[in-house]
Motif scaffolding. Structure first.
Motif, short mmCIF file in Angstrom:
data_model
loop_
_atom_site.label_atom_id
_atom_site.label_comp_id
_atom_site.label_asym_id
_atom_site.label_seq_id
_atom_site.Cartn_x
_atom_site.Cartn_y
_atom_site.Cartn_z
N GLY A 111 46.76 36.17 45.06
CA GLY A 111 45.61 37.12 45.55
C GLY A 111 45.27 37.80 44.51
O GLY A 111 44.05 38.70 43.88
N LEU A 112 46.05 38.04 43.82
CA LEU A 112 47.05 39.13 42.94
C LEU A 112 48.41 38.75 42.08
O LEU A 112 48.85 38.26 42.82
CB LEU A 112 47.09 40.70 43.40
CG LEU A 112 45.50 41.34 43.96
CD1 LEU A 112 46.52 42.52 44.81
CD2 LEU A 112 45.08 41.97 42.72
N LEU A 135 43.50 32.36 33.35
CA LEU A 135 42.98 31.90 34.36
C LEU A 135 41.27 32.04 34.30
O LEU A 135 41.07 31.32 35.20
CB LEU A 135 43.81 32.97 35.37
CG LEU A 135 45.37 31.99 35.65
CD1 LEU A 135 45.97 33.28 36.76
CD2 LEU A 135 45.06 30.60 36.13
N GLY A 136 40.49 32.86 33.61
CA GLY A 136 39.38 33.64 33.73
C GLY A 136 38.82 33.87 35.35
O GLY A 136 37.89 34.69 35.20
N TRP A 137 40.82 34.91 35.18
CA TRP A 137 40.45 35.80 36.71
C TRP A 137 40.22 37.29 35.93
O TRP A 137 40.43 37.61 34.56
CB TRP A 137 41.32 36.57 37.23
CG TRP A 137 42.15 35.05 38.10
CD1 TRP A 137 41.37 33.63 37.79
CD2 TRP A 137 43.30 34.24 38.95
NE1 TRP A 137 41.93 32.62 38.99
CE2 TRP A 137 42.76 33.15 39.42
CE3 TRP A 137 43.98 35.82 38.63
CZ2 TRP A 137 44.09 32.66 39.68
CZ3 TRP A 137 45.51 35.11 39.88
CH2 TRP A 137 45.48 33.52 40.45
N PRO A 138 39.30 38.17 36.71
CA PRO A 138 38.92 39.47 36.27
C PRO A 138 40.77 40.56 36.15
O PRO A 138 41.55 40.14 36.78
CB PRO A 138 38.21 40.16 37.07
CG PRO A 138 38.62 39.34 38.58
CD PRO A 138 39.05 37.77 38.10
N THR A 169 37.17 41.33 41.66
CA THR A 169 37.01 41.15 42.76
C THR A 169 38.65 39.42 42.89
O THR A 169 38.51 39.09 41.59
CB THR A 169 35.78 39.79 43.26
OG1 THR A 169 34.58 40.26 43.47
CG2 THR A 169 35.72 38.89 44.50
N THR A 170 38.99 40.17 43.74
CA THR A 170 40.39 38.73 43.88
C THR A 170 39.99 37.11 43.42
O THR A 170 38.95 36.61 44.55
CB THR A 170 40.77 38.82 44.82
OG1 THR A 170 40.79 38.64 46.26
CG2 THR A 170 41.38 40.46 44.94
N PRO A 171 40.52 36.53 43.41
CA PRO A 171 42.15 36.37 42.35
C PRO A 171 42.13 37.12 41.62
O PRO A 171 40.73 37.44 40.15
CB PRO A 171 42.71 35.34 41.72
CG PRO A 171 41.88 34.42 41.98
CD PRO A 171 40.72 35.44 42.59
#
Ligand code: AMP
Length: 250
Positions: A111-112, A135-138, A169-171
């Motif tokens: 998740g993190l 990853l395209g994650w925040p 927002t996770t991940p």
């Protein structure tokens, strides 16, 4: 929720760095190595989140030589649950590290990812940002406070001249700044317990990543040495020197 914590084996922060005579890099032979200090802060933050009941497992990952297993053991002794050692000799650049971490993140689905804002050996400050992009994650970089509430992570960031708060927002990827927390020391019983915790041995090829360097170091040089100071006899002399020699005041 799992938390992934990348931990880099770097020159110990208290070692006086010596540049190699041929300027090709810094001396690493017989030099004390430790976990990158920002990564200790990342492990501590992950532990606090787990202790608050908001995470179930902490995985420490290191990419480096066999001795990087000791860096992972340090994270395990602090309280992480298991490790992954991706064996690689020689320097691995941030892009290659980020590609390997991306593959691990996709396999482990944390998740993190909490990692250092920068490694104190290369001072790149790139890996977290590259990983988030790939990853395209925040991302919440330079974190001095992290608050997790369900699938929302509020990160207070240390920016020039103040603080900025972002909600992700996770991940998500969080990179740690110095003021986030004070990492704990591992207790003796926990050091013993850590010996039994599992570390998976991997290589970059297992993740299909080519770690050949893309950068060439042209030169490494010591900063210019500081000139000796002088003692002044009076405030008047000090002001005269500041004005007429240093040009610091007019
Ligand atoms: P850098 O972008 O090199 O300044 O590194 C930023 C952060 O990425 C570090 O604080 C670590 O959390 C992570 N990192 C960089 N290189 C490695 C590595 N070889 N193994 C594990 N984590 C790394």
């Amino acid at each position: 929720m799992k938390i992934l914590v990348p931990v880099k084996r770097a020159i110990d922060k208290d070692v006086k760095i010596r540049v190699k005579a041929d300027g090709s890099g810094v001396e690493l032979g017989n030099v004390k190595m430790s976990m990158n200090p920002f990564d200790e802060i990342a492990v501590e933050e992950a532990l606090r989140i787990k202790e608050a009941g908001k995470a179930t497992e902490i995985i420490a990952v290191s990419i480096g030589p066999q001795q990087a297993a000791e860096t992972i053991r340090t994270a395990l002794a602090m309280g992480a649950d298991r490790g992954i050692l991706v064996k690689a000799d020689g320097a691995v650049e941030p892009l290659a590290v980020a590609k390997i971490l991306k593959a691990i993140a996709l396999a482990e689905q944390p998740g993190l990812v909490i990692m250092g804002k920068q490694a104190i050996d290369d001072d790149c400050n790139q890996t977290g940002q590259m990983l988030a992009a790939m990853l395209g994650w925040p991302q919440g970089t330079f974190a001095s406070k992290v608050v997790l509430d369900g699938d929302a992570v509020t990160v207070t960031r240390e920016v020039d001249g103040g603080l900025q708060t972002v909600k992700l927002t996770t991940p998500a990827i969080v990179t740690t700044d110095l003021r986030l927390n004070e990492p704990r020391y591992a207790s003796l019983p926990n050091i013993m317990k850590a010996k039994k915790k599992p570390i998976d041995d991997k290589t970059a090829a297992d993740y299909g990543v080519d770690i050949a360097p893309r950068l060439e170091t042209i030169k490494t040089a010591e900063p210019p040495s500081r000139k000796a100071g002088v003692k002044v006899k009076s405030v008047a002399e000090l002001i005269d020197k500041l004005k007429n020699e240093a040009g610091a005041i007019s």
